[in-house]
Design an enzyme around this catalytic site. Structure first.
Site, PDB file in Angstrom:
ATOM      1  N   GLU A   1       0.831  -1.213   0.000  1.00  0.00           N
ATOM      2  CA  GLU A   1       0.000   0.000   0.000  1.00  0.00           C
ATOM      3  C   GLU A   1       0.864   1.260   0.000  1.00  0.00           C
ATOM      4  OE1 GLU A   1      -1.477   1.852   3.439  1.00  0.00           O
ATOM      5  OE2 GLU A   1      -1.173   0.060   4.692  1.00  0.00           O
TER       6      GLU A   1
ATOM      7  N   LYS B   1      -4.174  -1.885  14.202  1.00  0.00           N
ATOM      8  CA  LYS B   1      -3.358  -0.951  14.977  1.00  0.00           C
ATOM      9  C   LYS B   1      -3.890  -0.826  16.392  1.00  0.00           C
ATOM     10  CE  LYS B   1      -3.613   1.989  11.599  1.00  0.00           C
ATOM     11  NZ  LYS B   1      -3.573   1.414  10.258  1.00  0.00           N
TER      12      LYS B   1
HETATM   13  N1  PSU Z   1      -0.728   0.719   8.909  1.00  0.00           N
HETATM   14  C1  PSU Z   1       0.357   1.457   9.222  1.00  0.00           C
HETATM   15  N2  PSU Z   1       0.347   2.765   8.882  1.00  0.00           N
HETATM   16  C2  PSU Z   1      -0.714   3.334   8.191  1.00  0.00           C
HETATM   17  C3  PSU Z   1      -1.845   2.540   7.852  1.00  0.00           C
HETATM   18  C4  PSU Z   1      -1.793   1.238   8.244  1.00  0.00           C
HETATM   19  O1  PSU Z   1       1.314   0.951   9.802  1.00  0.00           O
HETATM   20  O2  PSU Z   1      -0.655   4.514   7.870  1.00  0.00           O
HETATM   21  C5  PSU Z   1      -3.007   3.109   7.067  1.00  0.00           C
HETATM   22  C6  PSU Z   1      -3.556   2.004   6.165  1.00  0.00           C
HETATM   23  O3  PSU Z   1      -3.537   2.481   4.843  1.00  0.00           O
HETATM   24  C7  PSU Z   1      -4.949   1.765   6.654  1.00  0.00           C
HETATM   25  C8  PSU Z   1      -5.334   3.134   7.114  1.00  0.00           C
HETATM   26  O4  PSU Z   1      -5.788   1.270   5.658  1.00  0.00           O
HETATM   27  O5  PSU Z   1      -4.142   3.552   7.802  1.00  0.00           O
HETATM   28  C9  PSU Z   1      -6.573   3.122   7.969  1.00  0.00           C
HETATM   29  O6  PSU Z   1      -7.119   4.409   8.010  1.00  0.00           O
HETATM   30  P1  PSU Z   1      -8.613   4.613   8.561  1.00  0.00           P
HETATM   31  O7  PSU Z   1      -8.535   4.215   9.994  1.00  0.00           O
HETATM   32  O8  PSU Z   1      -8.865   6.091   8.363  1.00  0.00           O
HETATM   33  O9  PSU Z   1      -9.514   3.751   7.738  1.00  0.00           O
END
Ligand code: PSU
Ligand code: MN
Length: 300
Positions: free
Chosen positions: A24, A158
């Site tokens: 990604e 996370k």
């Molecule tokens: N994992 C990481 N760093 C990130 C992300 C994931 O270590 O920046 C990103 C991914 O792209 C994930 C997003 O899909 O954060 C999730 O964002 P949200 O909670 O706004 O859906």
């Protein structure tokens, strides 16, 4: 009309039938600080190559859906400002408007599937935010896992999130959450969360076979692989928990919500741990790249 733009390296891999691993780009533009982000993105790609698979970093560059980035494109993206954070909702608008955007887990899964790539390595997925019972902040990553047939290799969700609620939503949506060589759900920076991983598999071959069986059964959606951070790099809960609490308090005080929440919380945790969380984030990402490459090879 949609056109997939394959990098030279990815095109050659497709022609030769080599195993591919999607990566990604939101982690590059929104998840890691500059200039370290470029170095990590390059290391992630190299990790996949070292294991005999081919990396395909996915992003939208000036409206072009890129499957794989050249060295130069990767460098430009890592330094770019005003890059959109693209989830399922944003992808079509971004492409049709000709903008540059980084793909989250959800959007990367969609693009990988369009490109015929079945494995994807990330750090940690998005999930149910703490306090979601009030603000309804649930990442579109969860719904995507339920819909799109891609294996997502992560270190769990996370730890800034509400992990028990995230697991419940994944269960409701029928997403297999598979601990790799571990009974417990890892918690991103830590190996332990106090929650059981609903399923466990111990080899890349078994993960590939389960995915193929799911497809044969006609069950839509992917698989979430929860691969714990290597022991020597983990941050124990006793250190990371107060850092997360501090970050969440700062977000509340500053009214940070929605798309900004995850990048803000990650950078606050980095401050609160004096940068230690970043080293752990890098270690778990590279660890996920290795496993994803093994799974990609097992699928070929
Ligand atoms: N994992 C990481 N760093 C990130 C992300 C994931 O270590 O920046 C990103 C991914 O792209 C994930 C997003 O899909 O954060 C999730 O964002 P949200 O909670 O706004 O859906
Ligand atoms: Mn959200």
């Amino acid at each position: 009309m949609l056109k997939l733009n394959f990098s030279e390296e990815v095109q050659a891999a497709r022609d030769a039938g080599l195993p591919l691993v999607a990566l990604e780009s939101t982690i590059i533009t929104h998840g890691l600080p500059q200039p370290r982000n470029l170095e990590v993105a390059q290391q992630a790609e190299q990790q996949v190559r070292d294991l005999g698979a081919v990396p395909a970093t996915i992003a939208v560059l000036g409206g072009a859906l890129q499957i794989g980035l050249s060295r130069q494109q990767l460098e430009q993206l890592s330094k770019a400002t005003g890059v959109w954070k693209l989830s399922r909702a944003d992808l079509a608008v971004a492409i049709s408007q000709g903008v540059t955007g980084a793909t989250t887990v959800a959007a990367t899964m969609i693009a990988a599937h369009l490109a015929g790539i079945s494995v994807f390595a990330t750090g940690g997925i998005g999930g149910v935010h703490r306090g979601a019972e009030l603000d309804f902040d649930v990442s579109a990553d969860l719904e995507e896992l339920a819909k799109t047939p891609v294996i997502v290799v992560s270190a769990g969700a996370k730890a800034i999130l509400d992990l028990p609620k995230t697991l419940e939503v994944l269960e409701t949506k029928g997403v297999p959450v598979i601990g790799y060589q571990i009974n417990e759900l890892p918690a991103f920076w830590s190996r332990e969360s106090g929650l059981n991983a609903p399923l466990r598999l111990d080899t890349a071959g078994e993960i590939a076979a389960a995915f193929q069986m799911r497809c044969s059964l006609g069950i839509e959606g992917g698989q979430l692989i929860a691969n714990p951070v290597p022991q020597e790099m983990e941050i124990p809960a006793s250190i990371i928990s107060p850092a997360i609490d501090t970050a969440i308090r700062a977000a509340q005080e500053q009214g940070i919500k929605g798309k900004e929440a995850t990048p803000f919380l990650l950078s606050e945790v980095l401050k609160a741990t004096d940068g230690r969380s970043l080293e752990t984030n890098v270690a778990l990402l590279l660890n996920n790249c290795r496993l994803a490459a093994e799974i990609a090879k097992a699928l070929v």
